[in-house]
Design an enzyme around this catalytic site. Structure first.
Site, PDB file in Angstrom:
ATOM      1  N   LEU A  85       0.812  -1.212   0.000  1.00 48.37           N
ATOM      2  CA  LEU A  85       0.000   0.000   0.000  1.00 48.37           C
ATOM      3  C   LEU A  85       0.846   1.263   0.000  1.00 48.37           C
ATOM      4  CD1 LEU A  85      -2.701  -0.998   2.665  1.00 48.37           C
ATOM      5  CD2 LEU A  85      -2.920  -1.086   0.171  1.00 48.37           C
ATOM      6  N   GLN A  89      10.490   5.579   4.523  1.00 50.06           N
ATOM      7  CA  GLN A  89      11.942   5.589   4.691  1.00 50.06           C
ATOM      8  C   GLN A  89      12.448   4.330   5.388  1.00 50.06           C
ATOM      9  OE1 GLN A  89      13.559   8.898   7.023  1.00 50.06           O
ATOM     10  NE2 GLN A  89      14.871   9.371   5.290  1.00 50.06           N
ATOM     11  N   THR A  93       4.169  -0.612   3.990  1.00 55.49           N
ATOM     12  CA  THR A  93       2.829  -0.913   4.485  1.00 55.49           C
ATOM     13  C   THR A  93       2.109  -1.830   3.507  1.00 55.49           C
ATOM     14  OG1 THR A  93       2.699   1.208   5.642  1.00 55.49           O
ATOM     15  CG2 THR A  93       0.626   0.061   5.234  1.00 55.49           C
ATOM     16  N   ASP A 203       4.279  16.323  14.217  1.00 56.41           N
ATOM     17  CA  ASP A 203       4.473  16.140  12.774  1.00 56.41           C
ATOM     18  C   ASP A 203       3.133  16.178  12.028  1.00 56.41           C
ATOM     19  OD1 ASP A 203       5.913  15.755  10.431  1.00 56.41           O
ATOM     20  OD2 ASP A 203       5.894  13.571  10.599  1.00 56.41           O
ATOM     21  N   GLU A 363     -26.277  12.063  35.366  1.00 53.98           N
ATOM     22  CA  GLU A 363     -26.794  13.297  34.767  1.00 53.98           C
ATOM     23  C   GLU A 363     -26.993  13.126  33.265  1.00 53.98           C
ATOM     24  OE1 GLU A 363     -25.101  16.902  37.607  1.00 53.98           O
ATOM     25  OE2 GLU A 363     -23.742  15.968  36.166  1.00 53.98           O
ATOM     26  N   THR A 394     -16.206  11.590  34.705  1.00 60.60           N
ATOM     27  CA  THR A 394     -17.123  12.680  34.377  1.00 60.60           C
ATOM     28  C   THR A 394     -16.725  13.289  33.034  1.00 60.60           C
ATOM     29  OG1 THR A 394     -15.774  14.355  35.521  1.00 60.60           O
ATOM     30  CG2 THR A 394     -17.514  13.261  36.812  1.00 60.60           C
ATOM     31  N   GLU A 399     -14.718  18.084  26.636  1.00 66.25           N
ATOM     32  CA  GLU A 399     -14.976  16.703  26.224  1.00 66.25           C
ATOM     33  C   GLU A 399     -16.365  16.593  25.591  1.00 66.25           C
ATOM     34  OE1 GLU A 399     -12.497  13.972  29.406  1.00 66.25           O
ATOM     35  OE2 GLU A 399     -14.296  14.974  30.116  1.00 66.25           O
ATOM     36  N   ARG A 465     -22.957  -9.566  -0.191  1.00 67.11           N
ATOM     37  CA  ARG A 465     -22.751  -9.057   1.159  1.00 67.11           C
ATOM     38  C   ARG A 465     -22.598  -7.533   1.089  1.00 67.11           C
ATOM     39  NH1 ARG A 465     -17.475 -12.380   2.855  1.00 67.11           N
ATOM     40  NH2 ARG A 465     -16.727 -11.198   1.045  1.00 67.11           N
TER      41      ARG A 465
END
Length: 490
Positions: A85, A89, A93, A203, A363, A394, A399, A465
Site C-alpha cells: 500500500l 523511509q 505498508t 508532525d 446526569e 465525568t 470533552e 454481502r
C-alpha cells in the site's frame, strides 16, 4: 489534504521513525515562482502478493526480539500479507487479512536493519506505546497489535481505504469554507485529543492523515505518530522535527511545547482555504526566515471572500507567541457554527444539574431521557466512555464539545461504524443476508422481498454481502432513501 499544488520540495528536518511519505509537492501554477525547489520522485507503489514478502524460518522458542522483548512471532501465521500500500523511509505498508476472522488491516513492516541503535529502538517502542494509548479515540487510526520476527517489526492497524489528505487536496483543487471547516475540525480534534491524553504529535501535515473510505465526505484519521512524544510537565523540547512548511517558529528556536501542534493545524487550515502555505520560500532557509518573520497574508485572493471568523481563527492559530496561541479546545469551539455552539452550551448546562462544571453518567442518563432519547443504558454508557477522554468518570465541557460537535449521528464516522457493527453481528467485516434478515425482522422492517431489494441496491460489487464502504455510501444517500435500513432505531 483544478490543480491545487505545484511541484515543490517540502524539506524534511527530522526523519524520525515515521514512514516518510512524499512531502508537499504542488501549488497553484499562479504561484509557481514562489516554490522552486523540487522533490525526489515518489517511490513507485507496486502491488505485491503475500508470496513476495520475505519468507521467515520457524521461530525459535529461546529467541527474544530486541524491540518488543518477547518471543518472535511468525506474522504469516496470523495474517496473509497482500499487496503493498505504501513505502516509507524505514518500512513498507501492506494490505493484510487476519486469518482467524478474514478482516482486512494495514500492516506497517519496519526492517530491523533500519533500527541501527538504541535511540531508533526507543523511538519505535514509543510510537507503539502512543498508538496503544490513543487507539479508540475519534479521528485516530485504530491499533491492532505489534509483532516481531527476525527480519521485521510489524505494526497492524485499522485499514483506511481512502487516499491521503495530501492527495485529496491536490485532486480536489479548492475547498469551500464549509468543507475546509469540516476537515479542519477533525484535525484540531486530533490535536485536542492528543494534548488531553498527554501526547504532543510534532508532525502534523496532510500526508499523515488518511480518508477512512473513498467517499467524498469521508472522515479522516491520523495515521503516523513516529515523531510523537509523551508530554513531560514543565519540559521545553529542543529537537527540530517536522516538515518545513508546517514548523512552528519556536521549534526553530529550539524551545517549544505542545502549542506547536496548533500552529501546524493552522497551516493546514490556511492551505485548505487558500491553496497555498502561509509561509513559503525557494529554499529551506527562506522558508524558515518567512516563518520567523511571521508576516501572515490574509489580504490576497481568495481571502477577501473568506469570512472574518475564519480569518480570525487562522490568526489565533498562527500567533507567533505560543503562550498567546489559541488552544485546540478553544479552536474547536470556533470551528463550530455560532448557533450550534449556543445549543451545545445550553444542552451541557441543562445536563449539569448540580452546576459542577462536569456531567456524571447519571446526569447524562437523565438529560438524554428528557431530550426524548431512546438510547439504552448500555449505549449511554458507551457514549459516556467515548466522551470521557481523561477517564476520570465525568465529562467536562471540552470533552462534551468534542464528542457532540457533529450531532447528526449518521454523519459521524464513529456512529456509522457502530451502526455497521450493530448489523454485523458475527464481526465478519460484512453484513450478510442472514444478519440483515434477523435485524430487519426484529424491528419489523421488511419481508424477504424487501431484504432482496436492499441487498440489490446497496451491494454495489454484487458479492451478496454489504461491506463497510457500501454501508457508508448507503447511509449517506439523501434523506428517505436509507430509511429501510435505519428503520426506527433513531
Amino acid at each position: 489534504m483544478g490543480n491545487c499544488f505545484k511541484k515543490s520540495r517540502d524539506i524534511p528536518i527530522s526523519s524520525g521513525t515515521s514512514d516518510d511519505t512524499p512531502p508537499l509537492q504542488q501549488f497553484p501554477k499562479s504561484t509557481q515562482e514562489r516554490f522552486s525547489p523540487t522533490t525526489p520522485k515518489k517511490s513507485t507503489l507496486s502491488s505485491s502478493s503475500s508470496s513476495s514478502f520475505p519468507t521467515k524460518p520457524a521461530p525459535l522458542a529461546d529467541e527474544v526480539g530486541k524491540v518488543l522483548k518477547g518471543p518472535y512471532v511468525d506474522i504469516n501465521s496470523l495474517y496473509v500479507l497482500e499487496k503493498e500500500l505504501g513505502r516509507g523511509q524505514i518500512g513498507v505498508t501492506y494490505l493484510c487479512t487476519e486469518r482467524a476472522t478474514g478482516r482486512k488491516y494495514a500492516c506497517k513492516s519496519i526492517s530491523r536493519r533500519k533500527l541501527v541503535n538504541s535511540k531508533d529502538i526507543e523511538d519505535v517502542k514509543r510510537e507503539i506505546l502512543i498508538l496503544q494509548h490513543l487507539t479508540g479515540q475519534p479521528n485516530i487510526v485504530e491499533f491492532k497489535g505489534a509483532y516481531e520476527d527476525r527480519q521485521n517489526l510489524h505494526l497492524v492497524m485499522e485499514l483506511c481505504t481512502g487516499e491521503k489528505l495530501f492527495d485529496r487536496i491536490i485532486n480536489k483543487g479548492s475547498y469551500s469554507e464549509r468543507e475546509a471547516a469540516s476537515i479542519g475540525r477533525q484535525i484540531v480534534n486530533v490535536v485536542h485529543v492528543c494534548h488531553f491524553m498527554g501526547v504532543m504529535h510534532r508532525d502534523l501535515r496532510p500526508e499523515n492523515f488518511l480518508m477512512v473510505s473513498k467517499d467524498d465526505h469521508s472522515p479522516i484519521k491520523a495515521i503516523d505518530f513516529g515523531l510523537s512524544v509523551f508530554i513531560e510537565e514543565g519540559k521545553m523540547y529542543k529537537e527540530i522535527v517536522g516538515k518545513a512548511y508546517y514548523v512552528a517558529p519556536e521549534v526553530l528556536q529550539r524551545k517549544y511545547g505542545k502549542e506547536i501542534d496548533v500552529w501546524s493545524a493552522g497551516v493546514i487550515l490556511y492551505i485548505l482555504l487558500s491553496g497555498v502555505p502561509p509561509f513559503w520560500g525557494e529554499t529551506e532557509k527562506a522558508i524558515f526566515e518567512a516563518i520567523l518573520e511571521g508576516k501572515l497574508d490574509l489580504q490576497s485572493p481568495p481571502w477577501p471572500s473568506i469570512s472574518a471568523s475564519a480569518k480570525d481563527l487562522i490568526k489565533q492559530m498562527l500567533t507567533m507567541n505560543p503562550t498567546k496561541r489559541i488552544t485546540a479546545a478553544d479552536a474547536l469551539e470556533n470551528l463550530l457554527e455560532e448557533e450550534e455552539i449556543k445549543g451545545l452550551k445550553q444542552m451541557f448546562n441543562n445536563m449539569d444539574t448540580d452546576k459542577s462544571g462536569t456531567i456524571t453518567l447519571e446526569e447524562l442518563k437523565i438529560g438524554l431521557t428528557r431530550l426524548g432519547s431512546k438510547l439504552t443504558e448500555t449505549e449511554i454508557k458507551q457514549l459516556m466512555d467515548a466522551a470521557d477522554v481523561d477517564k476520570n468518570g465525568t465529562v467536562d465541557y471540552s470533552e462534551f464539545i468534542t464528542v457532540t460537535m457533529n450531532r447528526n449521528k449518521l454523519d459521524n464516522e464513529e456512529h456509522l461504524f457502530m451502526a455497521f457493527k450493530y448489523f454485523d453481528q458475527h464481526d465478519s467485516g460484512f453484513i450478510t443476508r442472514e444478519e440483515l434478515r434477523k435485524a430487519m425482522t426484529q424491528y419489523g422492517m421488511g419481508d424477504e422481498a424487501t431484504i432482496d431489494e436492499v441487498i440489490e441496491d446497496v451491494d454495489t460489487d454484487k458479492d451478496g454481502r454489504i461491506n463497510y464502504d457500501e454501508f457508508v455510501a448507503m447511509m449517506r444517500k439523501p434523506e428517505g432513501e436509507q430509511q429501510i435500513m435505519v428503520g426506527n432505531r433513531d
